[in-house]
Design a protein around this motif. Structure first.
Motif, PDB file in Angstrom:
ATOM      1  N   PRO A 106     -63.232  12.033  46.810  1.00 22.94           N
ATOM      2  CA  PRO A 106     -63.451  12.044  48.252  1.00 22.94           C
ATOM      3  C   PRO A 106     -64.741  11.315  48.612  1.00 22.94           C
ATOM      4  O   PRO A 106     -65.746  11.433  47.923  1.00 22.94           O
ATOM      5  CB  PRO A 106     -63.536  13.529  48.595  1.00 22.94           C
ATOM      6  CG  PRO A 106     -63.951  14.196  47.327  1.00 22.94           C
ATOM      7  CD  PRO A 106     -63.346  13.378  46.221  1.00 22.94           C
ATOM      8  N   GLN A 107     -64.677  10.542  49.689  1.00 27.26           N
ATOM      9  CA  GLN A 107     -65.832   9.776  50.144  1.00 27.26           C
ATOM     10  C   GLN A 107     -66.256  10.149  51.560  1.00 27.26           C
ATOM     11  O   GLN A 107     -67.425  10.019  51.905  1.00 27.26           O
ATOM     12  CB  GLN A 107     -65.501   8.275  50.105  1.00 27.26           C
ATOM     13  CG  GLN A 107     -65.129   7.763  48.723  1.00 27.26           C
ATOM     14  CD  GLN A 107     -66.283   7.789  47.744  1.00 27.26           C
ATOM     15  OE1 GLN A 107     -67.408   7.446  48.092  1.00 27.26           O
ATOM     16  NE2 GLN A 107     -66.022   8.226  46.522  1.00 27.26           N
ATOM     17  N   SER A 108     -65.331  10.590  52.379  1.00 25.69           N
ATOM     18  CA  SER A 108     -65.649  10.842  53.779  1.00 25.69           C
ATOM     19  C   SER A 108     -66.262  12.226  53.948  1.00 25.69           C
ATOM     20  O   SER A 108     -66.137  13.102  53.091  1.00 25.69           O
ATOM     21  CB  SER A 108     -64.379  10.727  54.624  1.00 25.69           C
ATOM     22  OG  SER A 108     -63.425  11.684  54.217  1.00 25.69           O
ATOM     23  N   SER A 109     -66.912  12.399  55.088  1.00 29.21           N
ATOM     24  CA  SER A 109     -67.460  13.710  55.426  1.00 29.21           C
ATOM     25  C   SER A 109     -66.320  14.656  55.793  1.00 29.21           C
ATOM     26  O   SER A 109     -65.269  14.230  56.262  1.00 29.21           O
ATOM     27  CB  SER A 109     -68.423  13.576  56.609  1.00 29.21           C
ATOM     28  OG  SER A 109     -69.499  12.724  56.283  1.00 29.21           O
ATOM     29  N   TRP A 110     -66.559  15.931  55.586  1.00 32.62           N
ATOM     30  CA  TRP A 110     -65.536  16.916  55.920  1.00 32.62           C
ATOM     31  C   TRP A 110     -65.554  17.224  57.410  1.00 32.62           C
ATOM     32  O   TRP A 110     -66.609  17.367  58.012  1.00 32.62           O
ATOM     33  CB  TRP A 110     -65.752  18.200  55.131  1.00 32.62           C
ATOM     34  CG  TRP A 110     -65.650  18.012  53.662  1.00 32.62           C
ATOM     35  CD1 TRP A 110     -66.661  18.011  52.760  1.00 32.62           C
ATOM     36  CD2 TRP A 110     -64.454  17.748  52.915  1.00 32.62           C
ATOM     37  NE1 TRP A 110     -66.172  17.773  51.504  1.00 32.62           N
ATOM     38  CE2 TRP A 110     -64.829  17.606  51.561  1.00 32.62           C
ATOM     39  CE3 TRP A 110     -63.101  17.623  53.251  1.00 32.62           C
ATOM     40  CZ2 TRP A 110     -63.896  17.348  50.552  1.00 32.62           C
ATOM     41  CZ3 TRP A 110     -62.188  17.362  52.240  1.00 32.62           C
ATOM     42  CH2 TRP A 110     -62.578  17.232  50.918  1.00 32.62           C
ATOM     43  N   GLY A 111     -64.350  17.316  57.993  1.00 33.86           N
ATOM     44  CA  GLY A 111     -64.216  17.702  59.386  1.00 33.86           C
ATOM     45  C   GLY A 111     -64.142  19.209  59.527  1.00 33.86           C
ATOM     46  O   GLY A 111     -64.488  19.956  58.606  1.00 33.86           O
ATOM     47  N   GLN A 112     -63.656  19.634  60.684  1.00 31.60           N
ATOM     48  CA  GLN A 112     -63.558  21.069  60.962  1.00 31.60           C
ATOM     49  C   GLN A 112     -62.344  21.699  60.284  1.00 31.60           C
ATOM     50  O   GLN A 112     -62.316  22.909  60.071  1.00 31.60           O
ATOM     51  CB  GLN A 112     -63.464  21.291  62.476  1.00 31.60           C
ATOM     52  CG  GLN A 112     -64.726  20.913  63.225  1.00 31.60           C
ATOM     53  CD  GLN A 112     -65.908  21.759  62.818  1.00 31.60           C
ATOM     54  OE1 GLN A 112     -65.833  22.974  62.761  1.00 31.60           O
ATOM     55  NE2 GLN A 112     -67.024  21.109  62.503  1.00 31.60           N
ATOM     56  N   GLY A 113     -61.373  20.890  59.963  1.00 33.17           N
ATOM     57  CA  GLY A 113     -60.153  21.418  59.368  1.00 33.17           C
ATOM     58  C   GLY A 113     -59.249  22.051  60.405  1.00 33.17           C
ATOM     59  O   GLY A 113     -59.601  22.172  61.586  1.00 33.17           O
ATOM     60  N   THR A 114     -58.072  22.440  59.961  1.00 33.56           N
ATOM     61  CA  THR A 114     -57.127  23.118  60.833  1.00 33.56           C
ATOM     62  C   THR A 114     -56.567  24.316  60.075  1.00 33.56           C
ATOM     63  O   THR A 114     -56.185  24.204  58.905  1.00 33.56           O
ATOM     64  CB  THR A 114     -56.015  22.164  61.322  1.00 33.56           C
ATOM     65  OG1 THR A 114     -55.194  22.828  62.274  1.00 33.56           O
ATOM     66  CG2 THR A 114     -55.156  21.623  60.196  1.00 33.56           C
ATOM     67  N   GLN A 115     -56.537  25.460  60.730  1.00 30.16           N
ATOM     68  CA  GLN A 115     -56.139  26.707  60.092  1.00 30.16           C
ATOM     69  C   GLN A 115     -54.620  26.841  60.038  1.00 30.16           C
ATOM     70  O   GLN A 115     -53.935  26.672  61.062  1.00 30.16           O
ATOM     71  CB  GLN A 115     -56.718  27.900  60.847  1.00 30.16           C
ATOM     72  CG  GLN A 115     -56.270  29.261  60.327  1.00 30.16           C
ATOM     73  CD  GLN A 115     -56.892  29.604  58.991  1.00 30.16           C
ATOM     74  OE1 GLN A 115     -58.101  29.445  58.797  1.00 30.16           O
ATOM     75  NE2 GLN A 115     -56.081  30.095  58.061  1.00 30.16           N
ATOM     76  N   VAL A 116     -54.119  27.139  58.871  1.00 33.88           N
ATOM     77  CA  VAL A 116     -52.704  27.448  58.679  1.00 33.88           C
ATOM     78  C   VAL A 116     -52.624  28.871  58.154  1.00 33.88           C
ATOM     79  O   VAL A 116     -53.237  29.205  57.147  1.00 33.88           O
ATOM     80  CB  VAL A 116     -52.046  26.469  57.686  1.00 33.88           C
ATOM     81  CG1 VAL A 116     -50.622  26.918  57.360  1.00 33.88           C
ATOM     82  CG2 VAL A 116     -52.040  25.054  58.242  1.00 33.88           C
ATOM     83  N   THR A 117     -51.866  29.693  58.864  1.00 33.93           N
ATOM     84  CA  THR A 117     -51.679  31.077  58.448  1.00 33.93           C
ATOM     85  C   THR A 117     -50.182  31.345  58.348  1.00 33.93           C
ATOM     86  O   THR A 117     -49.452  31.142  59.314  1.00 33.93           O
ATOM     87  CB  THR A 117     -52.314  32.058  59.427  1.00 33.93           C
ATOM     88  OG1 THR A 117     -53.701  31.759  59.585  1.00 33.93           O
ATOM     89  CG2 THR A 117     -52.165  33.491  58.920  1.00 33.93           C
ATOM     90  N   VAL A 118     -49.753  31.773  57.169  1.00 31.28           N
ATOM     91  CA  VAL A 118     -48.338  32.044  56.934  1.00 31.28           C
ATOM     92  C   VAL A 118     -48.171  33.534  56.682  1.00 31.28           C
ATOM     93  O   VAL A 118     -48.716  34.080  55.723  1.00 31.28           O
ATOM     94  CB  VAL A 118     -47.806  31.233  55.738  1.00 31.28           C
ATOM     95  CG1 VAL A 118     -46.300  31.447  55.594  1.00 31.28           C
ATOM     96  CG2 VAL A 118     -48.123  29.755  55.894  1.00 31.28           C
ATOM     97  N   SER A 119     -47.436  34.173  57.551  1.00 29.22           N
ATOM     98  CA  SER A 119     -47.205  35.610  57.412  1.00 29.22           C
ATOM     99  C   SER A 119     -45.917  35.863  56.630  1.00 29.22           C
ATOM    100  O   SER A 119     -44.972  35.072  56.691  1.00 29.22           O
ATOM    101  CB  SER A 119     -47.123  36.275  58.783  1.00 29.22           C
ATOM    102  OG  SER A 119     -46.010  35.786  59.497  1.00 29.22           O
ATOM    103  N   SER A 120     -45.882  36.969  55.923  1.00 28.49           N
ATOM    104  CA  SER A 120     -44.702  37.289  55.097  1.00 28.49           C
ATOM    105  C   SER A 120     -43.669  38.072  55.882  1.00 28.49           C
ATOM    106  O   SER A 120     -43.901  38.507  56.988  1.00 28.49           O
ATOM    107  CB  SER A 120     -45.153  38.099  53.880  1.00 28.49           C
ATOM    108  OG  SER A 120     -45.808  39.283  54.289  1.00 28.49           O
TER     109      SER A 120
END
Length: 120
Positions: A106-120
């Protein structure tokens, strides 16, 4: 310096699908590869999928056959299509621009990301 903005996460049930997007603000011409990572609560960030000019697409064994990485060069956008989601796919997903030479760097800076939540 490029700025990567992730989107598309959400709360879904096991078996559902999601498509994540990563829009690049700035040039990505210096990268010969891009990737998606994820970080589950209490765990280290892990590489999920890569796309490179040298090796094509590669996936972590845990997502092989369920996730597909792709990109739209005209829109400077990276995607991660996820199907048959499982609770263990829960985490914050980040995109990355980098360099691939037998492995991904990896070369780029990290962003905020996006949350993924999977419920059972």
């Amino acid at each position: 310096q490029v700025h990567l903005v992730e989107s598309g996460g959400g709360l879904v049930q096991a078996g559902d699908s999601l498509r994540l997007s990563c829009a690049a603000v700035g040039s990505i011409d210096n990268f010969n590869a891009m990737a998606w990572y994820r970080q589950a609560p209490g765990k280290e960030r892990e590489l999920v999928a890569t796309m490179s000019t040298r090796a094509g697409t590669e996936y972590a064994p845990s997502v092989q056959g369920r996730f597909t990485i792709s990109r739209d060069n005209a829109k400077k956008t990276l995607y991660l299509q996820m199907v048959s989601l499982k609770p263990e796919d829960t985490g914050v997903y980040y995109c990355s621009g980098g360099w691939y030479n037998y492995k991904y760097y990896p070369q780029s800076s990290w962003g905020q990301g996006t949350q993924v939540t999977v419920s059972s």
